[in-house]
Each structure stands twice: as structure tokens, then as C-alpha cells.
Motif scaffolding. Sequence first.
Motif, mmCIF file in Angstrom:
data_model
loop_
_atom_site.group_PDB
_atom_site.id
_atom_site.type_symbol
_atom_site.label_atom_id
_atom_site.label_comp_id
_atom_site.label_asym_id
_atom_site.label_seq_id
_atom_site.Cartn_x
_atom_site.Cartn_y
_atom_site.Cartn_z
ATOM 1 N N VAL A 385 41.178 44.242 46.075
ATOM 2 C CA VAL A 385 41.113 44.578 44.647
ATOM 3 C C VAL A 385 42.122 43.761 43.877
ATOM 4 O O VAL A 385 43.158 43.386 44.409
ATOM 5 C CB VAL A 385 41.423 46.070 44.416
ATOM 6 N N GLY A 386 41.804 43.505 42.629
ATOM 7 C CA GLY A 386 42.803 42.958 41.727
ATOM 8 C C GLY A 386 42.463 41.603 41.167
ATOM 9 O O GLY A 386 42.860 41.261 40.068
ATOM 10 N N GLU A 387 41.733 40.815 41.922
ATOM 11 C CA GLU A 387 41.398 39.464 41.478
ATOM 12 C C GLU A 387 40.310 38.941 42.399
ATOM 13 O O GLU A 387 40.061 39.505 43.464
ATOM 14 C CB GLU A 387 42.632 38.565 41.535
ATOM 15 N N PRO A 388 39.688 37.846 41.983
ATOM 16 C CA PRO A 388 38.680 37.276 42.875
ATOM 17 C C PRO A 388 39.350 36.827 44.167
ATOM 18 O O PRO A 388 40.475 36.341 44.159
ATOM 19 C CB PRO A 388 38.173 36.058 42.094
ATOM 20 N N ASP A 410 34.871 44.344 48.485
ATOM 21 C CA ASP A 410 35.552 43.593 47.423
ATOM 22 C C ASP A 410 35.270 44.354 46.138
ATOM 23 O O ASP A 410 34.212 44.222 45.532
ATOM 24 C CB ASP A 410 34.975 42.174 47.382
ATOM 25 N N THR A 411 36.233 45.191 45.740
ATOM 26 C CA THR A 411 35.983 46.157 44.666
ATOM 27 C C THR A 411 36.411 45.596 43.324
ATOM 28 O O THR A 411 37.593 45.368 43.090
ATOM 29 C CB THR A 411 36.763 47.459 44.931
ATOM 30 N N TRP A 412 35.451 45.412 42.446
ATOM 31 C CA TRP A 412 35.778 44.956 41.101
ATOM 32 C C TRP A 412 35.833 46.150 40.160
ATOM 33 O O TRP A 412 34.882 46.940 40.103
ATOM 34 C CB TRP A 412 34.743 43.947 40.577
ATOM 35 N N TRP A 413 36.934 46.267 39.472
ATOM 36 C CA TRP A 413 37.087 47.329 38.470
ATOM 37 C C TRP A 413 38.323 47.047 37.657
ATOM 38 O O TRP A 413 38.932 45.983 37.814
ATOM 39 C CB TRP A 413 37.112 48.708 39.119
ATOM 40 N N GLN A 414 38.701 47.951 36.774
ATOM 41 C CA GLN A 414 39.791 47.707 35.827
ATOM 42 C C GLN A 414 40.535 49.013 35.522
ATOM 43 O O GLN A 414 39.987 50.099 35.743
ATOM 44 C CB GLN A 414 39.214 47.205 34.497
ATOM 45 N N THR A 415 41.726 48.873 34.961
ATOM 46 C CA THR A 415 42.461 50.047 34.498
ATOM 47 C C THR A 415 41.543 50.900 33.612
ATOM 48 O O THR A 415 41.523 52.130 33.712
ATOM 49 C CB THR A 415 43.690 49.608 33.672
ATOM 50 N N ASP A 501 35.695 40.061 31.425
ATOM 51 C CA ASP A 501 35.490 39.189 32.586
ATOM 52 C C ASP A 501 34.225 38.353 32.434
ATOM 53 O O ASP A 501 33.249 38.781 31.813
ATOM 54 C CB ASP A 501 35.355 40.023 33.876
ATOM 55 N N ILE A 513 32.421 37.881 40.256
ATOM 56 C CA ILE A 513 33.316 37.894 39.098
ATOM 57 C C ILE A 513 34.022 36.544 39.060
ATOM 58 O O ILE A 513 34.588 36.110 40.067
ATOM 59 C CB ILE A 513 34.361 39.015 39.213
ATOM 60 N N ARG A 516 38.899 36.253 33.999
ATOM 61 C CA ARG A 516 38.964 36.681 32.597
ATOM 62 C C ARG A 516 38.455 35.579 31.667
ATOM 63 O O ARG A 516 38.698 34.399 31.898
ATOM 64 C CB ARG A 516 40.406 37.007 32.224
ATOM 65 N N ASN A 522 45.985 36.741 35.469
ATOM 66 C CA ASN A 522 46.062 37.639 36.597
ATOM 67 C C ASN A 522 47.008 37.011 37.620
ATOM 68 O O ASN A 522 46.627 36.111 38.361
ATOM 69 C CB ASN A 522 44.644 37.805 37.154
ATOM 70 N N ARG A 527 47.986 42.209 35.846
ATOM 71 C CA ARG A 527 47.444 41.754 34.589
ATOM 72 C C ARG A 527 48.531 41.481 33.590
ATOM 73 O O ARG A 527 49.442 42.265 33.423
ATOM 74 C CB ARG A 527 46.630 42.896 34.025
HETATM 75 C C1 6R9 Z 1 41.815 47.480 39.434
HETATM 76 C C2 6R9 Z 1 42.528 46.426 38.669
HETATM 77 C C3 6R9 Z 1 41.503 44.253 35.982
HETATM 78 C C4 6R9 Z 1 41.079 42.798 36.088
HETATM 79 C C5 6R9 Z 1 39.593 42.629 35.952
HETATM 80 C C6 6R9 Z 1 39.364 41.345 36.748
HETATM 81 C C7 6R9 Z 1 40.364 41.429 37.863
HETATM 82 C C8 6R9 Z 1 40.034 43.235 39.608
HETATM 83 C C9 6R9 Z 1 38.673 42.255 40.997
HETATM 84 C C10 6R9 Z 1 38.932 41.379 39.924
HETATM 85 C C11 6R9 Z 1 37.528 39.802 40.867
HETATM 86 C C12 6R9 Z 1 37.787 41.805 42.040
HETATM 87 N N1 6R9 Z 1 39.786 42.020 39.087
HETATM 88 N N2 6R9 Z 1 39.370 43.390 40.762
HETATM 89 N N3 6R9 Z 1 38.358 40.154 39.863
HETATM 90 N N4 6R9 Z 1 37.232 40.569 41.919
HETATM 91 N N5 6R9 Z 1 37.501 42.563 43.115
HETATM 92 O O1 6R9 Z 1 42.853 45.384 39.189
HETATM 93 O O2 6R9 Z 1 42.773 46.728 37.360
HETATM 94 O O3 6R9 Z 1 44.969 45.639 36.696
HETATM 95 O O4 6R9 Z 1 43.312 46.503 34.984
HETATM 96 O O5 6R9 Z 1 42.876 44.412 36.294
HETATM 97 O O6 6R9 Z 1 41.408 42.291 37.368
HETATM 98 O O7 6R9 Z 1 39.652 40.238 35.948
HETATM 99 O O8 6R9 Z 1 39.203 42.551 34.608
HETATM 100 P P1 6R9 Z 1 43.554 45.847 36.287
#
Ligand code: 6R9
Length: 649
Positions: A385-388, A410-415, A501, A513, A516, A522, A527
Motif C-alpha cells: 500500500v501507499g504507492e505504485p 496491491d491495495t490502492w486507496w487513500q486517506t 490519481d 494506478i 498523482r 508520494n 503524501r
Molecule cells: C492508503 C494511502 C493516497 C495516495 C493515492 C495514490 C497512492 C496508495 C497505492 C497508491 C498505487 C497503490 N497510492 N496506494 N498508488 N498503488 N496500491 O496510502 O493513503 O496516504 O492518503 O495516499 O497514495 O496516489 O492517491 P494516502
Amino acid sequence: MSDARTYPPSEAMVKGAHVNAEQYAQMYEASIGDPEAFWAEQGKRVDWIKPFTQVKDVDFTLGKVKINWYADGQLNVSANCIDRHLDTRGEQTAIIWEPDNPEEDAQHVTYRELHAQTCKMANVLRDQGVGKGDRVIIYMPMIPEAAYAMLACARIGAIHSIVFAGFSPDALAARIKGSEAKVVITADEAPRGGRNTPLKTNADKALASCDAAVKCLVVRRTGADVPWDEARDVDYTALAKTTPDTCEPEVMGAEDPLFILYTSGSTGQPKGVVHTTGGYLVYAAMTHEITFDYHDGDIYWCTADVGWVTGHSYIVYGPLANGATTLMFEGVPTYPDASRFWQVCEKHKVNQFYTAPTAIRALMGQGNEFVTRCDLSSLKLLGTVGEPINPEAWTWYHEVVGQGRCPIVDTWWQTETGGHLMTPLPGAHDMKPGAAMKPFFGIRPVVLEPTSAEIIEDNPAEGVLCIADSWPGQMRTVWGDHERFEKTYFSDYPGYYFTGDGCKRDADGDYWITGRVDDVINVSGHRMGTAEVESALVAHKKVAEAAVVGYPHKVKGQGIYCYVTLMGGEEPSEDLRKELEAWVRNEIGPIAKPDLIQWAPGLPKTRSGKIMRRILRKIAENDYGALGDTSTLADPSVVDDLIENRMNR
Ligand code: 6R9
């Protein structure tokens, strides 16, 4: 991309998983076809004091954005994460705590102990005058007390706002003021990587500029002697000894705020993302169980910090709502050496392991021996999690850590999203290294053409990523500024939630993904708004102007590249460079320290005075051959100087 290697789920996973391919297809269809019915059913994952009769009440229209889920239901999050498990699993470990120093003993906190400790903290907070709707700042090391503090707030209906312990006193002060908090909960010191951060001293500095009525609750972690203000400071550890260990949970409406979490945006100062009680908990619990294929008795470890949303949803709320055993780690991946993660996996027989690509890349660089010397046979699933994640790191994670046996989610999500929006499910989907693959239940991703805002229906597709409808875990508003909420997320692409994104959908319909599309960078999965770093730089008396962009960084994903124009009469020097680095570190925190500073006699600007970041990004990427059209620049010659003196070669 469409010809990327795919890894189908293993037979064992398909058999044992909560969700297989057919079930995914069926459930996904149901979740989109009749969200009311689907989420009414999922709402039963949590215990309600008063059951809801309404499910979804949502409007994404600019000017009247509202997001409500289960609005007339009543519940308490801490009762859901603790009390309801006491009869069936009171003696089960809820939290395994692994300290920074491996020589120190780990702790196993049972659900019964978690109940007692949370109630004590809740009672102490109530005694300090904290009640329903009041804000509490949590500025803590990764110790069980951080979880107690979160759950204690939830128990009495207070709204917590966690500030990552790596943030500076200034950043802390801004959040205390922004949320108008009544209490700050901190610790004497935070041990990390063998060094102690003086948290209490930082809190003192922050509190010096805040309302004198704000109290400071101090947990003793190291026992270090810390400055004390009798009128303001409260010794939690001493007080807790004599505080009763039961406390009635407050009855909360489903839409009462649970927490505020400040996060960076493309403009201005960080905004307070607000999550509420019912929908958030349902979504965190559901995604935790299904994405990680969590089964009773599993030992689950998410290496995040509770200062980030990942720690909220996937260390504390999701796992505990599910009655899981969740591991909390105080330290860092490389202390005492690069084997630490894997030693902890071996020691506690971890089954699901969830971390960030930046950590994977850093550990990959240390060589395989640090991994292979540990017994990782307990691992069943890996997550990122967190970035590509780049395919090379993905493959190393899969082969060396997971021994080819463990699926990677590979979990994509956001705050803002509260929980996973896209991820492969381990028993249902193929995996492709670097792809977020498929939407979770109830999530309707759309790829839009960035300028026309038209939906791209065909595959392959590339554009900006929006979400067409709400889900229960979605943020509800920006604390104190609903207009900013609407403007940030619902104005660029009307009728949709705009994620910020970019995204590709390949020929198979799987999602990737791309990062941004706004001025958010990132760095090591953290972030950061480039605007925040710029305003820190220009606050320095020798700096006239600054522009900050991201550039590809081997370990951090993106590094922080700063173009700095000095005040007239100031001369660039190595000392000044160091001074500016330290300055930003001090203003925001160590994670914001510039990687590269380039002295810029001028910045490329349009005639209307807008900095052309596209050009600055290209130079920082060392890709200046492709600058594109520079004819609109007020003074094209500044670009030659910037190229000539570029820092990333
Ligand atoms: C949970 C978290 C969100 C931003 C998000 C994106 C990037 C998060 C990702 C990912 C590619 C993944 N991001 N997970 N990009 N693959 N699996 O990280 O929250 O700190 O708010 O960041 O992080 O760009 O928009 P947050």
C-alpha cells in the motif's frame, strides 16, 4: 502492460478464501446493481445499539454534496472492537506488541486487557472534561497505548486526530489549533531505530503557541526525565493505576465523526479528513477480512504507523472489529539490521503481512540473505500500500519473501476513502505485478479523459481516475470547511469523486494506478503537498521564491526536488543548502527533508506569472529533451540555466 505476466490464484487459496472468482462476480454485480440491499446486508457486520432503517443517502452534486450511510443507526466503535468479543474471545490476544529493541519483551494484550486499558484511558479523558464531540490529539509512539487512546476516544464519543510522531512541533501545533483540541495525548519519548525522539518536548514546543487550556496527557514509555508543567501536564501512567477499568460506551449516531486525519492536498495547508462512525467501521471490517482473507486465529501484521490512515483502518479498527490478532511494531525495518521484519514474522508466526513498496525496495537492496535466514513458512499472504509498486520489487517480494507461495494484494486507496477501493482478491483474481486490478465491492471506478471529462469506455484506457458512486467508508467532509471538500473532490469532474490519481485500464479491463496527477508527491509512501514544502522554504529569510516537484527516486519512489531563488544579495553555498534542509525538516518533519536543492536564478513563468511546473518536473526527471512548448514563457532563457545546473544527472 496487457502482456505483463499474470499470476493466477493458487488452488489452495481458491478453495479456502472468503471470496472466489464466481462469488466476486456475483457479489460485485449485486453491490452495483442494488447498493441499498448489498450494504444493508453488510451493515450486519457490526453490532448496533439501535439498528439502522436507512442505508444510503448520497448526493455528489457540486453545491449540495452530502454523504450519509446508516444515518439513523446507533452504535459504539469501541464496543464493536472490544466488548462484543469478550464472551467468545476474551482471553485471545488482540494486540501483539513488538518493541523497537528486540531485546525488550514483546507484549500480548488480550481482548479482556484491551477492554480494561481502554476503559481506564476513557475514564481519564472524561475526568479531564473530554466528552462527546470534543477533539483529542494523539501524538504517540507505536505502543499499545496509542490504540487504547484511539479506542478510548471512540468509547466516549470524542473525535481523535492522530499526528504522526515524526511531525515537527509546528505541524503538531497547526493540528491542535485546526481541530481546537482539548487534550493532547503523548509519551515521554518515542524509541525508533535505536534512537529516542523527545515527543513530550516537541509537544511542549507546540503547546507553547496554543490555547493555555489544552491539557497534555503523558504516557511513560522510556521513563526519561521530561520537563513538566503542573498546571497542564497529567501523568497518565501514574493516574491509570488507580483509575477504574470499566466505562460505559457512549451511544453514537452512525454519522457522528469518529476521527479527523490531516492529509496533504495540492494546495494550501493539510486538510482535516473527517470519517464517521457506522459506515467507516463496516467498510474497514469488510475490507480487512476479504482483502487479506483473514480467518479466525490468523496473526496479522500491518507495518504502518497509526499516524497514517493505514494504521487506523488496518492496524486498529478493521482487525479489532473482526476479533483479529493484530501486531503493532514500534521500530523500523532496518534496526538492528535489515532482517528485522522477517525476524518478527518468524517470532510471532505472522500469516498476513502488509507493508509499503518503499520498505520492500529498501530491503531488496540489502540482499536476499537477510530474508532467507528466517523461517517465513507461516506467511500466507502479502500486501502492499501507499504507492505504485515497480514490477522488480513486486517480483522480489513474491519470490524471496513469499517464496512464490503467497499472493500479493496491491491495495490502492487513500486517506479519503477509509479503506481499499481497488485490489486483487487473493482467491478470486489473477495478479499482475504493479496492478491494482479490480474494484472492491460497491466501487464504480471510471476513467475520464482529463480535459473533456468524458468517460472512456473502451479498453485499453488511460486518464484520470474518478469514482461514480459512494461507499460507506468514504470521507464525509473536510473538518470545518465543507466548501473545500466539495471543491477539492467534486468540482473538476462534476458528479464524480475525483481521486487525484491517474490510471490505466488494460485490454483485460484491469486497473493500474499511474500516480498523482496533481501537485501531491508520494515520498516513501507518505503524501506531501509540494505547496507545503514551498511555503516552508519561503518562510526562510534568505529565500525569495521556491518551487518543489517530485522526481523518480530508487528507494523512496519519489524524491523532493526544490528549486530555490535566493533573496537579492544572498549567495548560494553548501552551508546554506544544509541550513535549508534542516529548516524544512524542522518546519514540517524529517519526511519532508529536501533530497535535492537547485539554486535557481529565476523560475520559468508564464506571462501571467504562473510557475510552469511541467518544465520543472521534466528537468528534475533529467528528461529535459522533452520540455514541450516553452513559447509562453515570460523569459525562456531561465530554462537553459536550470538545465545546465540540474541536480539529477
Ligand atoms: C492508503 C494511502 C493516497 C495516495 C493515492 C495514490 C497512492 C496508495 C497505492 C497508491 C498505487 C497503490 N497510492 N496506494 N498508488 N498503488 N496500491 O496510502 O493513503 O496516504 O492518503 O495516499 O497514495 O496516489 O492517491 P494516502
